[in-house]
Design a protein around this motif. Structure first.
Motif, PDB file in Angstrom:
ATOM      1  N   PRO A  14      -5.695  32.610  26.786  1.00 56.11           N
ATOM      2  CA  PRO A  14      -5.703  31.446  25.907  1.00 56.11           C
ATOM      3  C   PRO A  14      -5.719  30.158  26.723  1.00 56.11           C
ATOM      4  O   PRO A  14      -5.722  30.209  27.938  1.00 56.11           O
ATOM      5  CB  PRO A  14      -4.386  31.576  25.144  1.00 56.11           C
ATOM      6  N   TRP A  15      -5.718  29.057  26.049  1.00 53.47           N
ATOM      7  CA  TRP A  15      -5.668  27.728  26.682  1.00 53.47           C
ATOM      8  C   TRP A  15      -6.920  27.441  27.507  1.00 53.47           C
ATOM      9  O   TRP A  15      -6.962  26.460  28.229  1.00 53.47           O
ATOM     10  CB  TRP A  15      -4.449  27.555  27.593  1.00 53.47           C
ATOM     11  N   GLU A  16      -7.917  28.315  27.438  1.00 53.75           N
ATOM     12  CA  GLU A  16      -9.111  28.072  28.256  1.00 53.75           C
ATOM     13  C   GLU A  16      -9.843  26.814  27.792  1.00 53.75           C
ATOM     14  O   GLU A  16     -10.638  26.242  28.537  1.00 53.75           O
ATOM     15  CB  GLU A  16     -10.052  29.277  28.207  1.00 53.75           C
ATOM     16  N   GLU A  17      -9.556  26.396  26.570  1.00 53.58           N
ATOM     17  CA  GLU A  17     -10.192  25.180  26.069  1.00 53.58           C
ATOM     18  C   GLU A  17      -9.609  23.922  26.693  1.00 53.58           C
ATOM     19  O   GLU A  17     -10.161  22.838  26.547  1.00 53.58           O
ATOM     20  CB  GLU A  17     -10.031  25.121  24.543  1.00 53.58           C
ATOM     21  N   SER A  73       1.383  22.483  20.025  1.00 55.93           N
ATOM     22  CA  SER A  73       1.595  22.781  18.617  1.00 55.93           C
ATOM     23  C   SER A  73       0.269  22.804  17.859  1.00 55.93           C
ATOM     24  O   SER A  73       0.014  23.689  17.041  1.00 55.93           O
ATOM     25  CB  SER A  73       2.530  21.734  18.019  1.00 55.93           C
ATOM     26  N   ARG A  74      -0.594  21.840  18.161  1.00 61.46           N
ATOM     27  CA  ARG A  74      -1.896  21.741  17.504  1.00 61.46           C
ATOM     28  C   ARG A  74      -2.764  22.974  17.800  1.00 61.46           C
ATOM     29  O   ARG A  74      -3.309  23.603  16.902  1.00 61.46           O
ATOM     30  CB  ARG A  74      -2.597  20.459  17.976  1.00 61.46           C
ATOM     31  N   ILE A  75      -2.875  23.301  19.074  1.00 61.90           N
ATOM     32  CA  ILE A  75      -3.706  24.440  19.470  1.00 61.90           C
ATOM     33  C   ILE A  75      -3.144  25.740  18.893  1.00 61.90           C
ATOM     34  O   ILE A  75      -3.882  26.586  18.386  1.00 61.90           O
ATOM     35  CB  ILE A  75      -3.807  24.527  21.012  1.00 61.90           C
ATOM     36  N   ARG A  79      -4.936  28.261  16.191  1.00 61.01           N
ATOM     37  CA  ARG A  79      -5.145  29.683  16.484  1.00 61.01           C
ATOM     38  C   ARG A  79      -4.562  30.560  15.373  1.00 61.01           C
ATOM     39  O   ARG A  79      -5.209  31.498  14.901  1.00 61.01           O
ATOM     40  CB  ARG A  79      -4.494  30.012  17.826  1.00 61.01           C
ATOM     41  N   ALA A  80      -3.335  30.254  14.959  1.00 63.48           N
ATOM     42  CA  ALA A  80      -2.694  31.033  13.895  1.00 63.48           C
ATOM     43  C   ALA A  80      -3.521  30.962  12.611  1.00 63.48           C
ATOM     44  O   ALA A  80      -3.723  31.969  11.928  1.00 63.48           O
ATOM     45  CB  ALA A  80      -1.280  30.513  13.649  1.00 63.48           C
ATOM     46  N   LEU A  81      -3.991  29.771  12.302  1.00 58.58           N
ATOM     47  CA  LEU A  81      -4.778  29.584  11.074  1.00 58.58           C
ATOM     48  C   LEU A  81      -6.079  30.368  11.138  1.00 58.58           C
ATOM     49  O   LEU A  81      -6.492  30.992  10.153  1.00 58.58           O
ATOM     50  CB  LEU A  81      -5.045  28.087  10.880  1.00 58.58           C
ATOM     51  N   SER A  82      -6.718  30.368  12.308  1.00 57.33           N
ATOM     52  CA  SER A  82      -7.997  31.073  12.417  1.00 57.33           C
ATOM     53  C   SER A  82      -7.800  32.589  12.311  1.00 57.33           C
ATOM     54  O   SER A  82      -8.649  33.300  11.764  1.00 57.33           O
ATOM     55  CB  SER A  82      -8.713  30.690  13.719  1.00 57.33           C
ATOM     56  N   ARG A 112       2.099  36.923  21.645  1.00 54.02           N
ATOM     57  CA  ARG A 112       2.120  35.560  22.189  1.00 54.02           C
ATOM     58  C   ARG A 112       3.427  34.877  21.807  1.00 54.02           C
ATOM     59  O   ARG A 112       3.448  33.717  21.384  1.00 54.02           O
ATOM     60  CB  ARG A 112       0.932  34.753  21.669  1.00 54.02           C
ATOM     61  N   ARG A 113       4.499  35.609  21.962  1.00 52.71           N
ATOM     62  CA  ARG A 113       5.797  35.133  21.507  1.00 52.71           C
ATOM     63  C   ARG A 113       6.172  33.782  22.112  1.00 52.71           C
ATOM     64  O   ARG A 113       6.737  32.919  21.442  1.00 52.71           O
ATOM     65  CB  ARG A 113       6.855  36.158  21.890  1.00 52.71           C
ATOM     66  N   THR A 114       5.858  33.604  23.372  1.00 47.47           N
ATOM     67  CA  THR A 114       6.202  32.356  24.052  1.00 47.47           C
ATOM     68  C   THR A 114       5.583  31.166  23.322  1.00 47.47           C
ATOM     69  O   THR A 114       6.271  30.211  22.961  1.00 47.47           O
ATOM     70  CB  THR A 114       5.692  32.378  25.502  1.00 47.47           C
ATOM     71  N   THR A 115       4.296  31.235  23.110  1.00 49.77           N
ATOM     72  CA  THR A 115       3.613  30.168  22.386  1.00 49.77           C
ATOM     73  C   THR A 115       4.139  30.035  20.961  1.00 49.77           C
ATOM     74  O   THR A 115       4.430  28.924  20.500  1.00 49.77           O
ATOM     75  CB  THR A 115       2.098  30.461  22.324  1.00 49.77           C
ATOM     76  N   ALA A 116       4.250  31.163  20.282  1.00 48.50           N
ATOM     77  CA  ALA A 116       4.647  31.132  18.871  1.00 48.50           C
ATOM     78  C   ALA A 116       6.020  30.485  18.687  1.00 48.50           C
ATOM     79  O   ALA A 116       6.253  29.737  17.737  1.00 48.50           O
ATOM     80  CB  ALA A 116       4.655  32.551  18.303  1.00 48.50           C
ATOM     81  N   ARG A 117       6.916  30.766  19.617  1.00 48.22           N
ATOM     82  CA  ARG A 117       8.248  30.192  19.557  1.00 48.22           C
ATOM     83  C   ARG A 117       8.192  28.658  19.567  1.00 48.22           C
ATOM     84  O   ARG A 117       8.853  27.983  18.778  1.00 48.22           O
ATOM     85  CB  ARG A 117       9.030  30.630  20.781  1.00 48.22           C
ATOM     86  N   VAL A 118       7.420  28.123  20.472  1.00 48.31           N
ATOM     87  CA  VAL A 118       7.293  26.673  20.572  1.00 48.31           C
ATOM     88  C   VAL A 118       6.657  26.124  19.299  1.00 48.31           C
ATOM     89  O   VAL A 118       7.147  25.171  18.692  1.00 48.31           O
ATOM     90  CB  VAL A 118       6.439  26.291  21.806  1.00 48.31           C
TER      91      VAL A 118
END
Lengths: 208, 208
Positions: A14-17, A73-75, A79-82, A112-118
């Motif tokens: 992830p985050w490649e964008e 948070s935006r990214i 991702r969650a929405l998509s 992706r717990r780390t990201t999801a937590r934030v």
DNA sequence: GCCGAAGGTGAGCGGCCGCTTAGCGTGCCT
DNA sequence: AGGCACGCTAAGCGGCCGCTCACCTTCGGC
């Protein structure tokens, strides 16, 4: 310490964008630090240190520490929405689409717990404007799940009295996975996804 | 700005066990501040100010800011555990006891949302010893719910494949109420409790 | 070979943090 | 009336915070 687990689905990294490279490394470092200690307990020195840079380097790529959280948070919400939109737009019946939506949404929160937590728990640290933007994305998340449940009720697949309340409960169940899921625990993200899909189908009264 | 809502059950005013009066006022102020901004974003000056005292007054009654969080967490977990124990020790069948447990547990998380938020989401801010003590209480909470579900499976009331996983999901669902519940929202704590009891009975495959 | 833009650093500023200390007012015990 | 324990405050210490600034590299274009 690395980018190990991969059960989310198609994405390799992830985050490649996020470019340039230094900005991405800082962002990944911030995700890890925010997830471990929380936004307010994380220092800019800690973030920069994890990215192998001096504290001042952070401010070349981001205006403030809050902008880092905003971007994450935006990214993450995008991702969650998509993920939910893909499942909701599938071709099966409501039962299959709801099971897909829940299992993939849960897999993301666990893998992706780390990201999801934030993304899910540090919302209050954002300022009013950024917060409002994110809350709008959350309403869209809610609408996707509610849409599937309404479809199922209309087709007679589901027996649900309180559609809004049940939608809230389903999402709450999925999101809270990010709080308790442990990478070293007994369950894989896939297993939790399957378990939760089953539980949610029971909640809406779908035929097994 | 006051102690208004009261839907939790028997208790009129919580924290009455905390004495002397100044210590209780500081603790109530800390609960409010921690719930609003989070532990790390709350200053000792803010807590003391809310309690109508000078910053130094805090250290007469508590050794550190962390001790305040520890006390809040301990009392809150004790209360949550006693709510579940009361329901689990009831005389009805497993179906009735599970419905009781979920609805009263959810009512507490909604009605006493301020406290529940601190108790459930600020655990990581505690030091290792205090954290271990609280985690032990959480295991007891888990055991109570799992016990009811096991009873229901044994008596044939419930159809559950993964008892541990389902217990986790039930507790997760209840706890997350503290994150999203809004006092100004459309639902009362009683309504959410009733809705969630119904959803959980569906999750365990109980007869309606 | 020179130049400016881009990306990085070391040092440090102003300010707020958790917490301490010296001293003050008040009321109970004798 | 005297003494003193207790609850509290004003002032402030040492330190870390988010963030800035002056300066230093590296590198592609001419």
């Amino acid at each position: 310490m690395s980018t190990a687990e991969e059960t989310t689905g198609g994405e390799i990294e992830p985050w490649e964008e996020v470019t340039p490279d230094a900005a991405r490394r800082l962002l990944v470092a911030a995700v890890e630090a925010f997830a471990e200690r929380g936004y307010h307990a994380t220092t800019t020195r800690d973030i920069a240190g994890r990215a192998g840079m001096s504290p001042a380097a952070l401010y070349i790529h981001y205006k403030t520490k809050e902008e880092l959280l905003h971007r994450i948070s935006r990214i993450g919400h995008d991702r969650a929405l998509s993920i939910l939109r893909t499942a909701a737009a599938g071709e099966g019946d409501a039962t299959g689409r709801l099971a897909d939506a829940v299992s993939s949404f849960v897999r993301w929160h666990a893998g992706r717990r780390t990201t999801a937590r934030v993304v899910q728990y540090e919302l209050d640290a954002l300022g009013p404007d950024a917060r409002a933007e994110i809350l709008d994305l959350r309403r869209q998340v809610d609408a996707e799940v509610r849409g599937i449940i309404e479809d199922g009720v209309a087709s007679g697949e589901f027996a649900v009295l309180d559609v809004h309340g049940t939608t809230l409960a389903v999402l709450s169940l999925c999101i809270d996975v990010a709080r308790w899921f442990n990478v070293d625990g007994p369950r894989t993200p896939d297993e939790v996804g399957a378990l939760y899909a089953d539980l949610v189908l029971r909640m809406v009264g779908a035929a097994k």
